[in-house]
Scaffold this motif. Structure first.
Motif, PDB file in Angstrom:
ATOM      1  N   ALA A 128      23.794   1.667 -18.436  1.00  0.00           N
ATOM      2  CA  ALA A 128      23.431   2.288 -19.709  1.00  0.00           C
ATOM      3  C   ALA A 128      22.071   1.800 -20.169  1.00  0.00           C
ATOM      4  N   PHE A 129      21.843   0.494 -20.013  1.00  0.00           N
ATOM      5  CA  PHE A 129      20.528  -0.026 -20.395  1.00  0.00           C
ATOM      6  C   PHE A 129      19.446   0.582 -19.515  1.00  0.00           C
ATOM      7  N   ALA A 130      19.744   0.640 -18.206  1.00  0.00           N
ATOM      8  CA  ALA A 130      18.758   1.180 -17.268  1.00  0.00           C
ATOM      9  C   ALA A 130      18.489   2.648 -17.582  1.00  0.00           C
ATOM     10  N   ALA A 131      19.536   3.380 -17.961  1.00  0.00           N
ATOM     11  CA  ALA A 131      19.362   4.789 -18.298  1.00  0.00           C
ATOM     12  C   ALA A 131      18.364   4.936 -19.430  1.00  0.00           C
ATOM     13  N   ASN A 132      18.506   4.042 -20.401  1.00  0.00           N
ATOM     14  CA  ASN A 132      17.608   4.050 -21.535  1.00  0.00           C
ATOM     15  C   ASN A 132      16.165   3.845 -21.120  1.00  0.00           C
ATOM     16  N   VAL A 133      15.974   2.836 -20.264  1.00  0.00           N
ATOM     17  CA  VAL A 133      14.624   2.499 -19.821  1.00  0.00           C
ATOM     18  C   VAL A 133      14.034   3.652 -19.015  1.00  0.00           C
ATOM     19  N   LEU A 134      14.835   4.189 -18.083  1.00  0.00           N
ATOM     20  CA  LEU A 134      14.328   5.257 -17.222  1.00  0.00           C
ATOM     21  C   LEU A 134      14.035   6.515 -18.034  1.00  0.00           C
ATOM     22  N   TYR A 135      14.889   6.766 -19.045  1.00  0.00           N
ATOM     23  CA  TYR A 135      14.676   7.918 -19.907  1.00  0.00           C
ATOM     24  C   TYR A 135      13.314   7.792 -20.595  1.00  0.00           C
ATOM     25  N   GLY A 136      13.036   6.582 -21.091  1.00  0.00           N
ATOM     26  CA  GLY A 136      11.734   6.332 -21.710  1.00  0.00           C
ATOM     27  C   GLY A 136      10.607   6.527 -20.709  1.00  0.00           C
ATOM     28  N   GLY A 137      10.833   6.041 -19.483  1.00  0.00           N
ATOM     29  CA  GLY A 137       9.814   6.161 -18.445  1.00  0.00           C
ATOM     30  C   GLY A 137       9.532   7.616 -18.112  1.00  0.00           C
ATOM     31  N   MET A 138      10.608   8.421 -18.041  1.00  0.00           N
ATOM     32  CA  MET A 138      10.436   9.837 -17.722  1.00  0.00           C
ATOM     33  C   MET A 138       9.651  10.547 -18.817  1.00  0.00           C
ATOM     34  N   ARG A 139       9.907  10.135 -20.064  1.00  0.00           N
ATOM     35  CA  ARG A 139       9.217  10.805 -21.161  1.00  0.00           C
ATOM     36  C   ARG A 139       7.761  10.387 -21.248  1.00  0.00           C
ATOM     37  N   ALA A 140       7.450   9.202 -20.669  1.00  0.00           N
ATOM     38  CA  ALA A 140       6.092   8.684 -20.799  1.00  0.00           C
ATOM     39  C   ALA A 140       5.127   9.333 -19.813  1.00  0.00           C
ATOM     40  N   VAL A 141       5.670   9.953 -18.765  1.00  0.00           N
ATOM     41  CA  VAL A 141       4.794  10.626 -17.805  1.00  0.00           C
ATOM     42  C   VAL A 141       4.098  11.777 -18.526  1.00  0.00           C
ATOM     43  N   PRO A 142       2.763  11.841 -18.435  1.00  0.00           N
ATOM     44  CA  PRO A 142       2.027  12.861 -19.208  1.00  0.00           C
ATOM     45  C   PRO A 142       2.586  14.258 -18.968  1.00  0.00           C
ATOM     46  N   HIS A 143       2.845  14.943 -20.078  1.00  0.00           N
ATOM     47  CA  HIS A 143       3.507  16.234 -19.984  1.00  0.00           C
ATOM     48  C   HIS A 143       2.620  17.259 -19.296  1.00  0.00           C
ATOM     49  N   ALA A 144       1.308  17.098 -19.485  1.00  0.00           N
ATOM     50  CA  ALA A 144       0.366  18.060 -18.908  1.00  0.00           C
ATOM     51  C   ALA A 144       0.523  18.122 -17.394  1.00  0.00           C
ATOM     52  N   GLN A 145       0.844  16.956 -16.782  1.00  0.00           N
ATOM     53  CA  GLN A 145       0.984  16.938 -15.327  1.00  0.00           C
ATOM     54  C   GLN A 145       2.168  17.778 -14.876  1.00  0.00           C
ATOM     55  N   LEU A 146       3.255  17.696 -15.651  1.00  0.00           N
ATOM     56  CA  LEU A 146       4.435  18.495 -15.304  1.00  0.00           C
ATOM     57  C   LEU A 146       4.117  19.981 -15.448  1.00  0.00           C
ATOM     58  N   GLN A 147       3.403  20.297 -16.511  1.00  0.00           N
ATOM     59  CA  GLN A 147       3.052  21.699 -16.739  1.00  0.00           C
ATOM     60  C   GLN A 147       2.129  22.219 -15.643  1.00  0.00           C
ATOM     61  N   THR A 148       1.214  21.346 -15.214  1.00  0.00           N
ATOM     62  CA  THR A 148       0.334  21.740 -14.113  1.00  0.00           C
ATOM     63  C   THR A 148       1.158  22.083 -12.885  1.00  0.00           C
ATOM     64  N   GLY A 149       2.153  21.230 -12.609  1.00  0.00           N
ATOM     65  CA  GLY A 149       3.026  21.475 -11.471  1.00  0.00           C
ATOM     66  C   GLY A 149       3.689  22.830 -11.575  1.00  0.00           C
ATOM     67  N   GLU A 150       4.192  23.133 -12.786  1.00  0.00           N
ATOM     68  CA  GLU A 150       4.861  24.419 -12.973  1.00  0.00           C
ATOM     69  C   GLU A 150       3.876  25.571 -12.822  1.00  0.00           C
ATOM     70  N   ALA A 151       2.653  25.347 -13.303  1.00  0.00           N
ATOM     71  CA  ALA A 151       1.646  26.397 -13.225  1.00  0.00           C
ATOM     72  C   ALA A 151       1.307  26.726 -11.777  1.00  0.00           C
ATOM     73  N   TYR A 152       1.430  25.717 -10.906  1.00  0.00           N
ATOM     74  CA  TYR A 152       1.170  25.968  -9.488  1.00  0.00           C
ATOM     75  C   TYR A 152       2.379  26.561  -8.781  1.00  0.00           C
ATOM     76  N   GLY A 153       3.415  26.894  -9.532  1.00  0.00           N
ATOM     77  CA  GLY A 153       4.551  27.588  -8.954  1.00  0.00           C
ATOM     78  C   GLY A 153       5.617  26.688  -8.382  1.00  0.00           C
ATOM     79  N   MET A 154       5.625  25.416  -8.768  1.00  0.00           N
ATOM     80  CA  MET A 154       6.709  24.541  -8.308  1.00  0.00           C
ATOM     81  C   MET A 154       7.967  24.850  -9.111  1.00  0.00           C
ATOM     82  N   THR A 155       9.113  24.681  -8.472  1.00  0.00           N
ATOM     83  CA  THR A 155      10.360  24.849  -9.205  1.00  0.00           C
ATOM     84  C   THR A 155      10.625  23.578 -10.005  1.00  0.00           C
ATOM     85  N   GLN A 156      11.629  23.662 -10.899  1.00  0.00           N
ATOM     86  CA  GLN A 156      12.000  22.498 -11.712  1.00  0.00           C
ATOM     87  C   GLN A 156      12.274  21.299 -10.824  1.00  0.00           C
ATOM     88  N   ARG A 157      13.019  21.571  -9.744  1.00  0.00           N
ATOM     89  CA  ARG A 157      13.428  20.493  -8.854  1.00  0.00           C
ATOM     90  C   ARG A 157      12.223  19.853  -8.178  1.00  0.00           C
TER      91      ARG A 157
END
Lengths: 267, 279
Positions: A128-157
């Motif tokens: 549970a503690f680790a989930a918390n930390v990883l959740y924070g880590g996932m949110r800290a990754v710049p959102h623009a990078q994820l959007q760029t990935g989607e813009a290049y046609g990558m799937t969610q996965r």
């Protein structure tokens, strides 16, 4: 001799629990940011409850609860013709074939079973503690990078595995290193779970009279506990140094302040 | 026995008032709620006293660690390292064994109207011995938090004070102290929550519980052992602790609001549990 072996027990517990807890944490964090609402609630509820209640209460609870859950499931599958209720007043009764471990099995099976229960309990709580930390880590990754990935046609996965996963570790590492420290400091609680660990042996060997022998020396427990204190201090110090090195390594080429300062320093 | 009677008999059982014998069979939900709640008195006692006393030592330790004089700095660093680097559980065991070895002495202290005999024997009892361990422990953890806050005070603030000729004690009192508290407060709230959780360890370590007066977890464990059913007492315990945590967050949130009252709304750091700074 068992005293020295018990140090091995503690190290083994750490080695087994850390990846298991990380796995639990990974699933918890993925669930917490899932698009499916019930799954998200499950992930968030899991982290919230474990955090709000003392961890030692969980240790005491899960050891019995898991044991009973396993026996109950085995009871249902193995002895389906058993008609009496499982809970009779203050007793928990299952048929002999469903007992875990079987009453005929040798001593080491009993000890291993206890150890596995302890590992599972630790994994659930620290997951549970680790989930918390990883959740924070996932949110800290710049959102623009994820959007760029989607813009290049990558799937969610694909976005998850190729962009989010490799990067979140840097952001999660400070939290995870702290978690490791907490995990180290939680290991003496094994004693409460009935595993014969270093605290148990320190009490047994240090006391002038134990359950099995009476020793010729007076009460030495204080020296044994002093030894344990030093052992744990050394463990935390070593981990601190290792994590510092790891952080330096991971920060290479990352767009964080640590990475920038490193790049500036080397240039 | 009706529920009211149970509450009358057991509400202060953990302090030694009321019925001597714990219930032995036919545990009702009311029994469990009352006794575990009664045990919670000890958790609150340990937590509140350790936090209140520990606060002052923590500030002193943080100042010492930030000082340039190695005569202050080195002991503070070691103090923090030893108490943060080793498990609280082992600290309890060690402290208990240490206190047992102390010679049994007693000194009379005359308070004018009443004479109290202070004995070293008290140290082996949970109410004093465990309190001292918790006090030192929380002082070390919060000392580190305050030290971190001290280091992250904006340099401009201190330089501005210097430029206006504010130095020494007034500078500390007017500039450094309030800013340090304000920056440290969210992390300090976390520390308080986890200290309350840590109080459950007291009666499971070396300190014996005398006449079955224990804390909330002690009674929860008692019920779980007797009924072999962990699904009732531990959720009750969890319920109480969630209430306690909410109280702590409420009180610390009010103080946080007061510390930040001069700041615009959007700059105030909200208090939330942050996993990076748990103990």
């Amino acid at each position: 001799m068992s005293f020295y072996a018990s140090f091995g027990t503690v190290l083994l517990l750490l080695a087994v629990t850390a990846p298991t807890a990380l796995l639990f944490g990974f699933f918890g964090a993925s669930a917490a940011r899932s698009h499916i609402a019930p799954l998200r609630w499950l992930g968030k509820g899991y982290t919230a409850i474990v955090r709000g209640v003392p961890d030692i209460a969980f240790f005491l609870f899960f050891v019995i609860a898991l044991d009973q859950a396993f026996e109950y499931v085995r009871h249902k599958t193995l002895c389906s013709d058993w008609t009496e209720p499982v809970r009779q007043g203050n007793d928990f009764v299952v048929c002999a074939a469903a007992k875990l471990p079987l009453s005929t099995s040798p001593q080491w099976v009993h000890e291993t079973y206890g150890f596995i229960l302890a590992v599972l309990t630790f994994a659930i709580v620290f997951g549970a503690f680790a989930a918390n930390v990883l959740y924070g880590g996932m949110r800290a990754v710049p959102h623009a990078q994820l959007q760029t990935g989607e813009a290049y046609g990558m799937t969610q996965r694909q976005v998850f595995w190729r962009i989010l996963m490799p990067q979140m570790w840097v952001y999660a590492l400070p939290g995870l290193s702290n978690l490791w420290m907490i995990l180290i400091k939680a290991t003496p609680l094994l004693f409460l779970l009935g595993v014969e660990d270093i605290v148990y042996w320190a009490r047994e060997l240090g006391g002038s009279k134990s359950s099995a022998f009476s020793y010729p020396h007076p009460d030495w427990r204080i020296y044994y506990f002093l030894g344990l204190l030093v052992f744990y201090l050394a463990m935390t110090k070593i981990s601190e140094i290792v994590f510092e090195k790891l952080m330096d390594r991971l920060n290479l080429g990352q767009a964080t302040t640590g990475g920038k300062s490193l790049a500036g320093g080397s240039a | 026995m009706s529920c009211i009677e149970t509450i009358q008999n057991y509400a202060f059982r953990s302090m030694g008032f009321g019925e001597r014998l714990l219930p032995r069979s036919d545990f009702t939900l009311c029994d469990q709620f009352t006794l575990i709640g009664s045990g919670l008195i000890w958790n609150v006692y340990f937590g509140v006293l350790a936090l209140c006393l520990g606060f002052f030592l923590a500030v002193a330790v943080a100042m010492a660690k930030a000082s340039k004089n190695p005569f202050f700095r080195v002991p503070a660093e070691w103090f923090i390292f030893i108490f943060r680097g080793s498990p609280l559980f082992i600290q309890f065991f060690f402290a208990y064994e240490l206190f047992v070895l102390l010679p049994k002495l007693g000194t009379d202290i005359n308070l004018g109207f009443v004479e109290i005999t202070v004995e070293t024997r008290w140290l082996t009892k949970a109410w004093l011995g465990a309190l001292i361990v918790l006090f030192l422990n929380t002082a070390a953890y919060s000392g580190e938090i305050f030290y971190g806050a001290l280091k992250s005070i904006p340099k401009g603030d201190v330089e501005a004070a210097d430029a206006y000729g504010i130095t020494g004690w007034p500078r500390f009192k007017k500039i450094i102290w309030p800013t340090m508290l304000r920056l440290a407060w969210p992390a300090y709230t976390n520390e308080a929550i986890f200290l309350f959780h840590a109080t459950t360890l007291v009666f499971f370590s070396g300190f014996p519980s005398w006449q079955q007066r224990g804390d909330a977890l002690y009674y929860a464990n008692y019920f779980a052992d007797k009924t072999f059913n962990p699904f009732v007492p531990y959720p009750i315990l969890a319920f109480y602790f969630i209430l306690l945590t909410l109280c702590v967050i409420g009180i610390y949130g009010m103080i946080n609001k007061r510390l930040n009252r001069h700041l615009p709304e959007n700059q105030v750091r909200r208090i939330k549990v942050r996993p990076q700074i748990i103990r």
